[in-house]
Scaffold this motif. Structure first.
Motif, short mmCIF file in Angstrom:
data_model
loop_
_atom_site.label_atom_id
_atom_site.label_comp_id
_atom_site.label_asym_id
_atom_site.label_seq_id
_atom_site.Cartn_x
_atom_site.Cartn_y
_atom_site.Cartn_z
N VAL A 144 -8.07 -3.00 3.00
CA VAL A 144 -7.10 -2.56 1.99
C VAL A 144 -7.36 -1.10 1.62
O VAL A 144 -6.42 -0.30 1.51
CB VAL A 144 -7.16 -3.46 0.73
N GLN A 145 -8.63 -0.74 1.50
CA GLN A 145 -8.96 0.66 1.20
C GLN A 145 -8.42 1.60 2.28
O GLN A 145 -7.83 2.62 1.98
CB GLN A 145 -10.48 0.83 1.14
N SER A 173 -14.19 -5.90 6.51
CA SER A 173 -13.96 -6.80 5.38
C SER A 173 -12.54 -6.60 4.83
O SER A 173 -11.89 -5.57 5.09
CB SER A 173 -14.96 -6.51 4.25
N ASP A 220 -5.81 -1.24 -7.63
CA ASP A 220 -7.13 -0.82 -8.14
C ASP A 220 -7.65 0.40 -7.40
O ASP A 220 -8.21 1.30 -8.00
CB ASP A 220 -8.18 -1.94 -7.91
N ARG A 221 -7.48 0.39 -6.09
CA ARG A 221 -7.99 1.48 -5.26
C ARG A 221 -7.42 2.84 -5.70
O ARG A 221 -8.07 3.87 -5.58
CB ARG A 221 -7.63 1.21 -3.79
N VAL A 279 -6.17 -5.59 -5.52
CA VAL A 279 -7.14 -4.74 -4.83
C VAL A 279 -6.49 -3.40 -4.44
O VAL A 279 -7.11 -2.33 -4.57
CB VAL A 279 -7.70 -5.47 -3.57
N ARG A 281 -6.28 -15.21 0.77
CA ARG A 281 -5.99 -14.59 -0.53
C ARG A 281 -4.49 -14.63 -0.79
O ARG A 281 -3.69 -14.66 0.14
CB ARG A 281 -6.45 -13.14 -0.55
N GLU A 309 -11.68 -6.02 1.71
CA GLU A 309 -11.65 -4.87 0.79
C GLU A 309 -11.59 -3.55 1.57
O GLU A 309 -10.85 -2.64 1.22
CB GLU A 309 -12.89 -4.87 -0.13
N LYS A 310 -12.38 -3.48 2.63
CA LYS A 310 -12.43 -2.25 3.45
C LYS A 310 -11.05 -1.99 4.07
O LYS A 310 -10.57 -0.85 4.10
CB LYS A 310 -13.49 -2.44 4.54
N GLU A 329 -3.45 -11.26 -5.24
CA GLU A 329 -4.80 -10.68 -5.09
C GLU A 329 -4.75 -9.40 -4.24
O GLU A 329 -5.48 -8.45 -4.53
CB GLU A 329 -5.74 -11.70 -4.42
N THR A 384 0.84 -1.22 0.00
CA THR A 384 0.00 0.00 0.00
C THR A 384 0.87 1.26 0.00
O THR A 384 0.52 2.26 -0.63
CB THR A 384 -0.99 0.02 1.19
#
Ligand code: NAP
Ligand code: F7E
Length: 324
Positions: free
Chosen positions: A308-309, A303, A260-261, A257, A249, A305-306, A253, A194
């Motif tokens: 990683v965001q 989650s 992508d963000r 993610v 994951r 996804e949350k 993967e 990140t």
């Protein structure tokens, strides 16, 4: 009623900072063990500093642990201090054993000397499963650690159980699977990714060099996981629990993610570099936290996804500020 008191070792680390926040919200008096350093590293706890009591001490130094417990007179001790970076454990296996393994015996002995009623939490890890003997992994899965870190944690895990059984101490081990956050150290793969996403987005870096992209991890959010530590020490009897999300994951993967963000295609930036492969790998971790769910009522809230965001957004903002 008098406040409950807790000592946290490793308070300057990722989990220590979240646990300190959580216990302060529960109106605990929180004492953090800090090892001496020539420069301060209170980055993760600076926002809490006027609410915490910091005590000087080191898991390598028996006397300092006894003094810390005599000073704090805690009801609970959370032992989160460790040399926790797996690759560093091959570079410094003895030091890792001293801190991450024997350090636990030092703390257990300090508790026995000071007050046997103190409840003790040990930060065990999914690295105990290593070359996993079954998938998913639960409290009954055989251990097969794959690094000096994992082997040190195996000793720490069993000495915790041994002191519970030998001396009737309230000692629990939480077998926590990987958990991450914007406060994760920059060397661990999630934060490395990140942080690199943010640097690439801001035009500072052009590529990200990583090792094994096929390894699988069960990644949760650190803020959710520290709640399970506390819950373990509130039960009627001490026990050990797997804490995990039940999803696994690959590193690939995670990259997808995270890039992508930021509106980037990970395949344009990630370069596989042999230097980041390990002498022995942990290929797949996937936890079964059914026992924690049934007994502690614990479930992860954030989650994948949350999480990683949260991490990417934090790093984009941090790098933007640094480049001003
Ligand atoms: P971390 O960010 O690396 O923090 C480690 C902490 O240990 C730091 O506060 C560090 O202090 C302290 N420490 C190191 N050597 C010490 C010593 N000799 N005496 C006293 N303290 C010492 O680790 P984390 O991610 O928060 O993890 C917390 C604990 O959970 C660790 O025991 C780790 O092995 C275990 N664990 C972590 C995960 C995970 O996914 N995060 C999963 C399972 C288990 P300095 O700031 O002075 O270096
Ligand atoms: O590696 C692969 C690497 O360093 C995860 C610690 O908190 O969780 C952590 O240990 C995976 C491995 O964490 C790079 O080979 C690929 O398969 O983020 P990590 P870890 O080793 O799982 C456990 C539960 C703990 O207890 C530990 O204290 O990612 N990987 N490329 C990479 N890893 C890193 N660090 N850097 C890379 O470039």
């Amino acid at each position: 009623m008098a406040k409950k008191r807790a000592v946290i070792t490793g308070i300057t680390g990722q989990d220590g900072s979240y646990l300190a926040e959580f216990l302060l919200e529960k109106d605990y008096e929180v004492f953090g063990l800090i090892r001496r350093s020539s420069t301060v590293n209170f980055e993760r706890i600076s926002h809490l500093q006027d609410k915490l009591e910091l005590i000087s001490g080191d898991l390598l130094d028996q006397k300092s642990l006894v003094t810390a417990l005599q000073t704090a007179k805690p009801h609970e001790v959370y032992n989160l201090g460790a040399q926790s970076f797996v690759p560093a454990s091959w570079e410094q296996p003895m030091l890792t054993g001293e801190i991450t393994g024997l350090g636990v015996t030092r703390m257990l002995e300090a508790i026995r000397t000071t007050d046997e009623e103190i409840r003790f939490y040990q930060a065990s890890t999914s690295e105990l499963f290593g070359k996993a003997q079954e998938t998913p992994q639960s409290e009954t899965t055989p251990f097969y650690p794959r690094s000096p870190y994992g082997v040190s944690k195996l000793y720490a895990h069993w000495i915790t159980i041994n002191y519970r059984e030998s001396f009737d101490m309230f000692a629990c081990a939480g077998i926590l699977f990987n958990h991450e956050s914007p406060r994760r150290g920059l060397e661990f793969v999630t934060r490395k990714i990140t942080h690199a996403v943010a640097r690439i987005k801001h035009g500072i870096d052009e590529e990200l060099r990583l090792g094994n992209l096929d390894a699988r991890r069960d990644w949760g959010f650190a803020g959710d996981f520290v709640q399970a530590m506390w819950l373990m020490l509130q039960q009627d009897k001490p026990d050990d629990f797997v804490i995990a999300t039940g999803e696994t994951r690959t590193i690939r993967e995670f990259c997808q993610v995270a890039f992508d963000r930021a509106g980037l295609d990970w395949e344009n930036y990630v370069v596989v570099d042999e230097r980041f492969f390990r002498p022995a790998e942990v290929n797949i971790l996937l936890g079964d936290a059914a026992k924690a769910s049934e007994t502690l009522g614990w479930k992860p809230e954030t989650s994948f996804e949350k999480m990683v965001q949260l991490m990417v957004d934090h790093d984009l903002e941090m790098v933007a500020k640094q480049s001003e």
